[in-house]
Design an enzyme around this catalytic site. Structure first.
Site, PDB file in Angstrom:
ATOM      1  N   LYS A   1     -12.991  -5.805  -6.178  1.00  0.00           N
ATOM      2  CA  LYS A   1     -13.530  -4.539  -6.664  1.00  0.00           C
ATOM      3  C   LYS A   1     -12.444  -3.568  -7.088  1.00  0.00           C
ATOM      4  O   LYS A   1     -12.683  -2.631  -7.822  1.00  0.00           O
ATOM      5  CB  LYS A   1     -14.369  -3.886  -5.566  1.00  0.00           C
ATOM      6  CG  LYS A   1     -15.852  -4.060  -5.788  1.00  0.00           C
ATOM      7  CD  LYS A   1     -16.632  -3.301  -4.746  1.00  0.00           C
ATOM      8  CE  LYS A   1     -16.525  -1.806  -4.930  1.00  0.00           C
ATOM      9  NZ  LYS A   1     -17.063  -1.054  -3.804  1.00  0.00           N
TER      10      LYS A   1
ATOM     11  N   LYS B   1       0.810  -1.219   0.000  1.00  0.00           N
ATOM     12  CA  LYS B   1       0.000   0.000   0.000  1.00  0.00           C
ATOM     13  C   LYS B   1       0.839   1.264   0.000  1.00  0.00           C
ATOM     14  O   LYS B   1       0.494   2.237  -0.649  1.00  0.00           O
ATOM     15  CB  LYS B   1      -0.967   0.009   1.187  1.00  0.00           C
ATOM     16  CG  LYS B   1      -2.090  -0.970   0.997  1.00  0.00           C
ATOM     17  CD  LYS B   1      -3.305  -0.591   1.805  1.00  0.00           C
ATOM     18  CE  LYS B   1      -4.418  -1.584   1.503  1.00  0.00           C
ATOM     19  NZ  LYS B   1      -5.441  -1.582   2.524  1.00  0.00           N
TER      20      LYS B   1
ATOM     21  N   LYS C   1      -8.529 -13.190  -8.639  1.00  0.00           N
ATOM     22  CA  LYS C   1      -9.617 -13.245  -7.682  1.00  0.00           C
ATOM     23  C   LYS C   1     -10.661 -12.189  -8.010  1.00  0.00           C
ATOM     24  O   LYS C   1     -10.301 -11.094  -8.431  1.00  0.00           O
ATOM     25  CB  LYS C   1      -9.048 -12.936  -6.287  1.00  0.00           C
ATOM     26  CG  LYS C   1      -9.340 -13.985  -5.246  1.00  0.00           C
ATOM     27  CD  LYS C   1      -8.620 -13.697  -3.953  1.00  0.00           C
ATOM     28  CE  LYS C   1      -9.317 -12.639  -3.123  1.00  0.00           C
ATOM     29  NZ  LYS C   1      -8.906 -12.645  -1.706  1.00  0.00           N
TER      30      LYS C   1
HETATM   31  P1  AMP Z   1     -11.473  -7.862   1.063  1.00  0.00           P
HETATM   32  O1  AMP Z   1     -12.544  -6.876   0.830  1.00  0.00           O
HETATM   33  O2  AMP Z   1     -10.704  -8.231  -0.169  1.00  0.00           O
HETATM   34  O3  AMP Z   1     -10.595  -7.534   2.238  1.00  0.00           O
HETATM   35  O4  AMP Z   1     -12.203  -9.222   1.452  1.00  0.00           O
HETATM   36  C1  AMP Z   1     -13.047  -9.375   2.580  1.00  0.00           C
HETATM   37  C2  AMP Z   1     -13.248 -10.860   2.819  1.00  0.00           C
HETATM   38  O5  AMP Z   1     -13.815 -11.503   1.662  1.00  0.00           O
HETATM   39  C3  AMP Z   1     -11.942 -11.596   3.094  1.00  0.00           C
HETATM   40  O6  AMP Z   1     -12.155 -12.563   4.104  1.00  0.00           O
HETATM   41  C4  AMP Z   1     -11.607 -12.246   1.773  1.00  0.00           C
HETATM   42  O7  AMP Z   1     -10.864 -13.401   1.883  1.00  0.00           O
HETATM   43  C5  AMP Z   1     -12.971 -12.533   1.174  1.00  0.00           C
HETATM   44  N1  AMP Z   1     -12.873 -12.453  -0.282  1.00  0.00           N
HETATM   45  C6  AMP Z   1     -12.572 -11.359  -1.004  1.00  0.00           C
HETATM   46  N2  AMP Z   1     -12.567 -11.623  -2.330  1.00  0.00           N
HETATM   47  C7  AMP Z   1     -12.878 -12.937  -2.445  1.00  0.00           C
HETATM   48  C8  AMP Z   1     -13.027 -13.829  -3.550  1.00  0.00           C
HETATM   49  N3  AMP Z   1     -12.891 -13.410  -4.802  1.00  0.00           N
HETATM   50  N4  AMP Z   1     -13.339 -15.109  -3.298  1.00  0.00           N
HETATM   51  C9  AMP Z   1     -13.499 -15.547  -2.037  1.00  0.00           C
HETATM   52  N5  AMP Z   1     -13.380 -14.764  -0.951  1.00  0.00           N
HETATM   53  C10 AMP Z   1     -13.069 -13.479  -1.138  1.00  0.00           C
END
Ligand code: AMP
Ligand code: TRP
Length: 333
Positions: free
Chosen positions: A201, A114, A198
């Site tokens: 957003k 970051k 993955k």
């Molecule tokens: P983030 O907003 O990326 O911090 O994700 C929040 C939660 O959602 C975390 O526990 C991630 O592991 C899960 N997560 C985010 N993107 C994915 C994805 N594409 N597939 C599965 N889990 C996800």
């Protein structure tokens, strides 16, 4: 509650959540609430470690709460709190900062990534460096045994363990040393327009993800436009058929049908037919959540009340740990 494992987890309020968040994380938290003591936080103090808009933060915090409630988090079963409403988090973070070597913070992957991205444009602030200390405080205040997180946060949980151990060694047993609880790999959802990445957003075109609040039309469009693989079989093989495999996982998760059964059903059928049914399953799977979300949106006050109540209950728990810490380090009580 006695004897149950205590779980703490949190998310930064980003407002919109996609089906990757839902299938990968939220669904599991919703399951955990039945046989664990769960404290779940919306981490707005972490959110401000990267540039943010005040009005958007307020809105995103509320919207995130509504999405979790709509997805099935039950405020009767879990404590749903807002980080900035419980001052013990920043108080403990200050104290933990005094036993944290600077080098450990500088070595954190998230910080390196970051601070690199912010670089010359925004500059790197101390808050971003200290992010893991606040996260350690979040977890340790509640004496959590386990912390469900995605892969990218495991390093922060390891960091939390090492601070807890350092404090316990120096001042006597004070904190439970928590374990990371990793999500199941199977629910990893990939981007609809690039199945090697993955679903996310950030830095993605809107076509790569399906938001929990997307309309049926938007869902239809996105699945229709989703990339497919060469060949025409519908089978689960992430190596040679990453796009179709991803759609199978999504289909299976939303329909409750095992992947093998779906492979049988769609043997010899076209991608178009398959995609139509994936679309139907996603729309139907999200319908109850979307209905509940709409009701909550009309009743902001009740959501605010749930959060304030959750934060109060959280504060009472956190206060016990904080009082013990203050006593141990020699503050006047
Ligand atoms: P983030 O907003 O990326 O911090 O994700 C929040 C939660 O959602 C975390 O526990 C991630 O592991 C899960 N997560 C985010 N993107 C994915 C994805 N594409 N597939 C599965 N889990 C996800
Ligand atoms: N850092 C986590 C993330 O970005 C959010 C978070 C903050 C968290 N505090 C936490 C997660 C405590 C688990 C426990 O996803």
């Amino acid at each position: 509650m006695l004897g149950q494992q205590r779980i703490f987890s949190g998310i930064r309020p980003s407002g919109d959540l996609h089906i990757g968040n839902y299938l990968g994380a939220i669904k599991q938290w919703v399951k955990l609430q039945d046989d664990h003591e769960v404290v779940f936080g919306i981490m707005d103090e972490h959110a401000i470690t990267t540039p943010h808009e005040p009005a958007a933060l307020r809105e995103n915090t509320l919207e995130t709460a509504m999405l979790y409630l709509a997805a099935g988090l039950d405020p009767e079963k879990v404590i749903l709190m807002v980080q900035s409403q419980v001052s013990a988090h920043t108080e403990l973070a200050w104290i933990l900062g005094t036993i944290t070597p600077l080098g450990e913070l500088e070595r954190m992957t998230q910080f390196k990534e970051k601070s690199h991205t912010l670089g010359a444009k925004e500059g790197t602030m101390a808050g971003l460096l200290n992010y893991p200390i606040l996260m350690a405080a979040d977890i340790l205040l509640y004496q959590a045994d386990a912390v469900p997180v995605g892969e990218d946060q495991v390093q922060h949980v390891e960091f939390t363990r090492s601070i807890a151990e350092r404090f316990n060694n120096r001042y006597g047993k004070t904190f439970t040393v928590p374990k990371a609880m990793l999500e199941r790999e199977s629910a990893r959802i990939m981007s609809l327009d690039d199945p090697s990445k993955k679903m996310s957003k950030s830095g993605e075109s809107e076509r790569g993800y399906i938001l929990l609040t997307d309309s049926p039309d938007a869902i239809r469009e996105k699945i229709k436009a989703a990339v497919t693989d060469s060949g025409k079989e519908i089978k689960y093989d992430p190596k040679s058929k990453p796009a179709i495999s991803n759609l199978l996982v999504i289909f299976s998760e939303f329909s409750g049908k095992p992947i093998a059964e779906l492979e049988d059903t769609y043997a010899g059928k076209s991608y178009v037919e398959f995609k139509n049914d994936v679309t139907r399953a996603v729309i139907a799977g999200l319908a109850p959540l979307q209905q509940k979300f709409k009701e909550l949106e009309k009743d902001n006050d009740s959501v605010l009340r749930i959060l304030r109540d959750g934060s109060e209950r959280a504060a009472a728990m956190a206060q016990k740990t904080l009082a013990d810490v203050k006593e141990k380090i020699g503050f006047l009580t």
